[in-house]
Design a protein around this motif. Structure first.
Motif, PDB file in Angstrom:
ATOM      1  N   CYS A 600       0.828  -1.215   0.000  1.00 49.62           N
ATOM      2  CA  CYS A 600       0.000   0.000   0.000  1.00 49.62           C
ATOM      3  C   CYS A 600       0.862   1.264   0.000  1.00 49.62           C
ATOM      4  O   CYS A 600       1.801   1.406   0.790  1.00 49.62           O
ATOM      5  CB  CYS A 600      -0.916  -0.019   1.230  1.00 49.62           C
ATOM      6  N   GLY A 604      -4.922   6.675  -0.979  1.00 50.87           N
ATOM      7  CA  GLY A 604      -6.295   7.031  -0.615  1.00 50.87           C
ATOM      8  C   GLY A 604      -7.343   6.812  -1.699  1.00 50.87           C
ATOM      9  O   GLY A 604      -8.528   7.098  -1.494  1.00 50.87           O
ATOM     10  N   GLN A 605      -6.949   6.300  -2.858  1.00 49.28           N
ATOM     11  CA  GLN A 605      -7.911   6.123  -3.966  1.00 49.28           C
ATOM     12  C   GLN A 605      -9.027   5.136  -3.594  1.00 49.28           C
ATOM     13  O   GLN A 605     -10.180   5.335  -3.955  1.00 49.28           O
ATOM     14  CB  GLN A 605      -7.190   5.622  -5.226  1.00 49.28           C
ATOM     15  N   CYS A 606      -8.665   4.088  -2.871  1.00 46.48           N
ATOM     16  CA  CYS A 606      -9.660   3.056  -2.543  1.00 46.48           C
ATOM     17  C   CYS A 606     -10.771   3.626  -1.663  1.00 46.48           C
ATOM     18  O   CYS A 606     -11.945   3.378  -1.892  1.00 46.48           O
ATOM     19  CB  CYS A 606      -9.006   1.855  -1.881  1.00 46.48           C
ATOM     20  N   TYR A 623      -3.951   1.891   5.929  1.00 46.36           N
ATOM     21  CA  TYR A 623      -5.313   1.737   5.424  1.00 46.36           C
ATOM     22  C   TYR A 623      -5.868   0.366   5.841  1.00 46.36           C
ATOM     23  O   TYR A 623      -5.173  -0.640   5.733  1.00 46.36           O
ATOM     24  CB  TYR A 623      -5.337   1.881   3.892  1.00 46.36           C
ATOM     25  N   PHE A 642      -1.830  -0.440  -7.214  1.00 49.71           N
ATOM     26  CA  PHE A 642      -0.612  -1.078  -6.676  1.00 49.71           C
ATOM     27  C   PHE A 642      -0.830  -2.523  -6.228  1.00 49.71           C
ATOM     28  O   PHE A 642      -0.006  -3.077  -5.504  1.00 49.71           O
ATOM     29  CB  PHE A 642      -0.068  -0.220  -5.514  1.00 49.71           C
ATOM     30  N   ILE A 645      -4.716  -4.493  -2.662  1.00 49.21           N
ATOM     31  CA  ILE A 645      -5.938  -5.062  -2.074  1.00 49.21           C
ATOM     32  C   ILE A 645      -6.108  -6.487  -2.594  1.00 49.21           C
ATOM     33  O   ILE A 645      -5.951  -6.746  -3.788  1.00 49.21           O
ATOM     34  CB  ILE A 645      -7.164  -4.198  -2.406  1.00 49.21           C
TER      35      ILE A 645
HETATM   36  S1  SF4 Z   1      -4.860   0.084  -0.920  1.00 54.52           S
HETATM   37 FE1  SF4 Z   1      -4.230   0.813  -2.933  1.00 54.52          FE
HETATM   38  S2  SF4 Z   1      -5.708   2.445  -3.456  1.00 54.52           S
HETATM   39 FE2  SF4 Z   1      -5.870   2.045  -1.209  1.00 54.52          FE
HETATM   40  S3  SF4 Z   1      -4.471   3.512  -0.338  1.00 54.52           S
HETATM   41 FE3  SF4 Z   1      -3.296   1.637  -0.592  1.00 54.52          FE
HETATM   42  S4  SF4 Z   1      -2.330   1.874  -2.597  1.00 54.52           S
HETATM   43 FE4  SF4 Z   1      -3.910   3.435  -2.476  1.00 54.52          FE
END
Ligand code: SF4
Ligand SMILES: Cc1cc2nc3c(=O)[nH]c(=O)nc-3n(C[C@H](O)[C@H](O)[C@H](O)COP(=O)(O)O)c2cc1C
Ligand code: SF4
Ligand code: SF4
Ligand code: FES
Length: 648
Positions: A600, A604-606, A623, A642, A645
């Motif tokens: 991660c 913050g996109q998720c 996160y 990335f 998840i």
């Molecule tokens: S899980 Fe992926 S989309 Fe969510 S904050 Fe981490 S890198 Fe960013």
């Protein structure tokens, strides 16, 4: 324009009303009643135009089956014809054909004599095909099929692995002849089986020949065709019917559509031979209305056969009369069941009735009736034309001939494949099908549609025939072969097929109407992680009762996919019920989305796309996903660039 079907000169007196008994043989070997060199040469020229393209006379065979038609094959045909005409090329001919069998690669084009196989052809490729292939004899390499495993380009049609191990008898004409040209069918020895039957054999001899061939019904149950014919022949009554079952309701199945669209005369000829053997003078083709192209081509073929005295009264001057009609069905799975199908032709609601009496005794309008499947009928001309000894060289002791399968699912090559009975599942899936897609692992093969079952890897060397598959807990069925990989949940597969049969149950009898509903409810609970320990016994017991007590084949076979998955994949049911886990990570309710903090980047996109706001974190705090709140929509998984998840 002179075509093979027409008289050679005024000495030919064959018409539909004054038929010549030698008409069929005469088209390819004639003229037979007069000795005229120019008539003979004309016939030979017409034959070679159809059968023997050479470098000076190329054939461009454009697939115009439903799959390719829907991706624009008719436009390709028009452009090819215009392109040839504009360049003044008269050494190539464009032919619209039925399905080549590799629809996922469509529109497909084969160029004879080299059998060059072009895939995914687009309008903008047409000029290049004409300039390079037709005019300069060079290949358009970017349109050749590339083997997904070896990466090699297939030089011609026969080296494409989907086709290499097939034995195409019933599909041989499909993709080669124009199904709307009766001359093409005649040039390929069409109607010779009929001529032989009605001119040289008694009806009893025809029945015997079909019995000896060992042909079994291709519509599902594999009932011996000759025996079925003899039962109907023996039934009392001057008026009898034959019916072609072209309902094809199994999800994923399109074998019958392929035959009807690509070679309708073979089905008509088979029905004519059957009608003569049984003593019927009228027949119906019951075809679902969702097959408009098949219905169109059948209509054309029937009209052409009538115009040329091959359907109607006093066929080939033999005294045999036969009238053939098409009935378009509204597309209910149960209407494929023979008594429901008969009710539907009679204008009633398509519901099965108790048997006996069987249709062979009391069928359409109360008269003795013989129903066979499309592929069964299409086998008959080959048996009569080439003889039983030829036919029985293909297949196993108790299942003769070939079978067409619709190969679909997680396999590299999907399409229509015709194979000799007795081939192994491994050969079909790994040689013809080219192995499992995306480098995944094989898990199971679902055979025979909603009435069939799933077989695991240990059964891959089983020889495909009626008896072996039934003993293994599956069935040949109509010929659906769905390949499943390790991402497929077997409980979910059972749920899918049961939800189909439950929706398609006509509701007439309680075990099927209520029983399939109860089975489905339990399966849905299990896939949601709400299964109980006693569910496995309940499923098994209820399934057996439904099989034993349902009125028709729909209910009697509806539990098969469930029972087969319980037999071979019980551990998956147990994982869902006792560990609340889906081993294939396919049942959404049992999945958990988690953030891998190593990967991660804290972008913050998720959390921005999560519709229920269950992802928290910021630049300084890791996160995390609140699994209690998460609705498992998968939005975060798709959004994360990335791969941080994952699903567990
Ligand atoms: S899980 Fe992926 S989309 Fe969510 S904050 Fe981490 S890198 Fe960013
Ligand atoms: C629910 C149900 C659906 C069926 N659907 C078809 C079908 O679409 N096509 C078909 O040929 N047979 C179908 N059958 C089998 C037919 O009832 C019948 O057995 C078959 O047409 C006989 O032809 P055959 O002896 O040539 O196989 C179905 C049977 C059931 C019970
Ligand atoms: S044998 Fe029959 S079909 Fe052939 S040319 Fe003579 S009349 Fe016509
Ligand atoms: S088994 Fe199902 S489809 Fe067949 S008659 Fe009973 S309710 Fe209808
Ligand atoms: S419809 Fe064209 S290959 Fe099947």
């Amino acid at each position: 324009m002179k075509v093979l079907v027409n008289p050679c000169c005024e000495k030919c007196h064959h018409t539909a009303s004054t038929p010549c008994s030698d008409y069929v043989q005469c088209r390819t070997e004639g003229p037979l009643c007069h000795d005229d060199v120019s008539c003979k040469q004309q016939r030979q020229r017409l034959m070679s135009l159809i059968l023997e393209p050479d470098r000076r006379n190329k054939q461009i065979l454009v697939c115009n089956g439903t799959g390719c038609f829907s991706s624009g094959s008719q436009t390709l045909i028009d452009l090819l014809r215009e392109g040839l005409a504009a360049r003044g090329i008269d050494t190539a001919d464009v032919r619209s054909t039925g399905c080549h069998g590799f629809c996922e690669q469509g529109p497909t084009v084969i160029i004879e004599p080299d059998k060059t196989f072009y895939t995914k052809v687009k309008e903008e490729d047409i000029s290049e095909i004409i300039e390079k292939d037709i005019l300069r004899d060079e290949k358009v390499e970017r349109l050749l099929y590339e083997d997904p495993v070896s990466g090699k380009l297939a030089a011609n049609f026969e080296t494409v692995n989907l086709f290499a191990k097939q034995k195409r008898i019933i599909l041989d004409n499909c993709g080669k002849i124009d199904p709307e040209e009766i001359s093409h069918y005649l040039a390929k020895d069409g109607y010779k089986g009929l001529a032989k039957a009605i001119q040289t054999m008694s009806p009893d001899e025809v029945v015997e020949e079909v019995k000896k061939s060992g042909l079994r019904g291709r519509g599902g149950a594999g009932f011996p065709t000759g025996l079925k014919w003899s039962l109907c022949r023996q039934s009392e009554g001057a008026k009898k019917y034959v019916i072609c079952n072209a309902d094809e309701g199994d999800p994923g199945a399109f074998m019958d559509r392929g035959v009807l669209e690509g070679d309708p005369h073979a089905v008509i000829e088979g029905m004519l031979i059957g009608a003569y053997a049984i003593g019927a003078d009228e027949g119906y083709i019951y075809c679902r209305a969702e097959y408009p192209l098949a219905i169109d081509r059948l209509r054309t073929a029937i009209a052409q056969a009538e115009e040329n005295g091959l359907l109607g009264n006093n066929i080939l001057n033999s005294g045999f009369n036969f009238k053939l009609k098409i009935k378009a069905g509204a597309g209910a799975f149960v209407c494929g069941e023979e008594t429901a199908l008969i009710a539907s032709i009679e204008g009633k609601r398509g519901m099965p009735t108790v048997r006996p009496p069987y249709p062979a005794v009391k069928g359409l309008w109360g008269k003795p009736t013989n129903i066979n499947n499309v592929e069964t009928w299409a086998n008959v001309p080959y048996i009569l034309r080439n003889g039983t000894d030829w036919y029985t060289q293909f297949g196993t002791e108790k299942s003769k001939g070939t079978k067409i399968f619709a190969l679909t699912g997680k396999v590299n090559n999907t399409g229509l494949v015709e194979v000799p009975m007795g081939i192994t599942l491994r050969d079909i899936i790994f040689d013809i099908g080219g192995g499992i897609k995306d480098g995944n692992q094989f898990k199971a093969v679902q055979i025979g549609g909603p009435s069939g079952g799933c077989l695991p890897e240990e059964m891959l060397d089983i020889k495909v025939d009626y008896d072996n598959l039934t003993a293994a807990g599956a069935m040949v069925g109509s010929g659906g072969l769905v390949i499943l990989d390790n991402t497929t949940c077997m409980v979910d597969i059972a749920r899918f097929f049961l939800s189909f049969t439950q929706k398609e149950s006509c509701g007439k009898c309680t075990p099927c109407r209520e029983g399939t509903k109860r089975l489905l409810e339990i399966l849905i609970r299990i896939t949601k992680g709400e299964g109980k320990a006693e569910d496995l016994d309940t499923l098994e017991n209820l399934a057996k009762v439904i099989k034993r007590t349902s009125l028709c084949g729909l209910g009697q076979t509806a539990p098969n996919p469930l029972l087969a998955t319980l037999r071979y994949f019980r551990h998956e049911y147990e994982a869902h019920i006792f560990e609340k886990r889906c081993p294939a990570h396919a049942c959404t309710a049992l999945m958990e989305y988690t953030v891998d903090n190593e990967k991660c980047k804290r972008c913050g996109q998720c959390s921005k796309v999560c519709p229920v706001g269950c992802i928290t974190g910021d630049k300084d705090t890791p996160y995390v996903i609140d699994t209690q709140k998460c609705i498992k929509c998968g939005a975060c998984l798709k959004k994360c660039k990335f791969n941080a998840i994952s699903l567990a």
